[in-house]
Write a protein that holds these residues in place. Structure first.
Motif, mmCIF file in Angstrom:
data_model
loop_
_atom_site.group_PDB
_atom_site.id
_atom_site.type_symbol
_atom_site.label_atom_id
_atom_site.label_comp_id
_atom_site.label_asym_id
_atom_site.label_seq_id
_atom_site.Cartn_x
_atom_site.Cartn_y
_atom_site.Cartn_z
ATOM 1 N N GLY A 250 0.846 -1.269 -0.103
ATOM 2 C CA GLY A 250 0.343 0.355 -0.023
ATOM 3 C C GLY A 250 0.427 1.385 0.183
ATOM 4 O O GLY A 250 -0.056 2.115 -0.094
ATOM 5 N N VAL A 251 2.002 1.177 0.060
ATOM 6 C CA VAL A 251 2.829 2.505 0.110
ATOM 7 C C VAL A 251 2.970 3.181 -1.481
ATOM 8 O O VAL A 251 2.906 4.621 -0.827
ATOM 9 N N PHE A 252 1.925 2.841 -2.132
ATOM 10 C CA PHE A 252 1.405 4.117 -3.698
ATOM 11 C C PHE A 252 0.908 4.642 -2.846
ATOM 12 O O PHE A 252 0.858 5.601 -3.880
ATOM 13 N N SER A 253 -0.164 4.184 -2.611
ATOM 14 C CA SER A 253 -0.727 5.640 -1.602
ATOM 15 C C SER A 253 -0.579 6.644 -1.344
ATOM 16 O O SER A 253 -1.254 7.410 -0.517
ATOM 17 N N THR A 254 0.469 6.551 -0.904
ATOM 18 C CA THR A 254 1.284 7.536 0.477
ATOM 19 C C THR A 254 1.747 8.690 -1.142
ATOM 20 O O THR A 254 1.618 9.913 -0.852
ATOM 21 N N ILE A 255 1.925 8.220 -2.508
ATOM 22 C CA ILE A 255 2.566 8.910 -4.059
ATOM 23 C C ILE A 255 1.687 8.800 -4.687
ATOM 24 O O ILE A 255 1.440 9.815 -5.690
ATOM 25 N N ALA A 256 0.157 8.483 -4.757
ATOM 26 C CA ALA A 256 -0.267 8.741 -5.443
ATOM 27 C C ALA A 256 -1.031 9.750 -5.652
ATOM 28 O O ALA A 256 -1.419 10.749 -4.615
ATOM 29 N N ARG A 257 -1.518 10.608 -6.645
ATOM 30 C CA ARG A 257 -1.858 11.436 -6.689
ATOM 31 C C ARG A 257 -3.775 11.835 -6.859
ATOM 32 O O ARG A 257 -3.876 13.191 -6.154
ATOM 33 N N SER A 258 -4.101 11.135 -6.934
ATOM 34 C CA SER A 258 -5.602 10.902 -7.334
ATOM 35 C C SER A 258 -6.650 10.360 -5.998
ATOM 36 O O SER A 258 -5.914 8.884 -5.680
ATOM 37 N N GLU A 259 -7.427 10.527 -5.390
ATOM 38 C CA GLU A 259 -8.362 10.005 -4.551
ATOM 39 C C GLU A 259 -8.174 8.866 -4.278
ATOM 40 O O GLU A 259 -8.512 7.873 -3.646
ATOM 41 N N LYS A 260 -9.038 8.488 -6.040
ATOM 42 C CA LYS A 260 -8.997 7.398 -6.691
ATOM 43 C C LYS A 260 -8.581 6.245 -6.327
ATOM 44 O O LYS A 260 -8.452 4.876 -6.166
ATOM 45 N N ALA A 261 -6.917 6.488 -6.809
ATOM 46 C CA ALA A 261 -6.173 5.988 -6.400
ATOM 47 C C ALA A 261 -5.751 5.889 -5.376
ATOM 48 O O ALA A 261 -4.928 4.251 -4.817
ATOM 49 N N LYS A 262 -5.653 6.313 -4.359
ATOM 50 C CA LYS A 262 -5.505 6.169 -2.964
ATOM 51 C C LYS A 262 -5.845 5.065 -2.216
ATOM 52 O O LYS A 262 -5.252 4.465 -0.821
ATOM 53 N N LYS A 263 -6.857 5.384 -2.809
ATOM 54 C CA LYS A 263 -7.826 4.144 -2.597
ATOM 55 C C LYS A 263 -8.459 3.075 -2.339
ATOM 56 O O LYS A 263 -8.503 1.705 -2.017
#
Length: 103
Positions: free
Chosen positions: A37-50
């Motif tokens: 789940g580390v990607f969620s800390t660098i994702a740009r969109s809220e959809k990607a973070k979830k």
């Protein structure tokens, strides 16, 4: 090619002097960046973070990965080395039925 065939194919090429192995690294979607789940800390969109990624969530990609072999990179290889690999592949592929039946 079945995974057992791939192992035999690799061993056959190795017997011809080729540096051939199984792929060494996990697929991108199996990297800790995604699985932990580390990607969620660098994702740009809220959809990607979830987004949640499972370790084995791309069966088609994984199936194709089971057919891959790893060759060395040849950025400045001499023609003789490239010819050696081409001849080894030609020899193994040409004799494949005989190689499989010899087991």
């Amino acid at each position: 090619m079945h995974i057992d065939d791939r192992d035999l194919f690799i061993k056959s090429l190795q017997a011809e002097g080729c540096e051939v192995t199984l792929p060494r690294y996990p697929l991108v979607h199996q990297q800790p960046l995604f699985t932990e789940g580390v990607f969620s800390t660098i994702a740009r969109s809220e959809k990607a973070k979830k987004r949640k990624y499972e370790v084995h969530s791309l069966p088609i990609t994984e199936r194709f990965n089971q057919e891959l072999i790893k060759l060395p990179s040849f950025p400045q290889a001499e023609r003789a080395l490239l010819n050696q690999y081409a001849q080894a592949f030609t020899k193994v592929v040409s004799a494949w039925d005989e190689i499989k039946n010899s087991l």
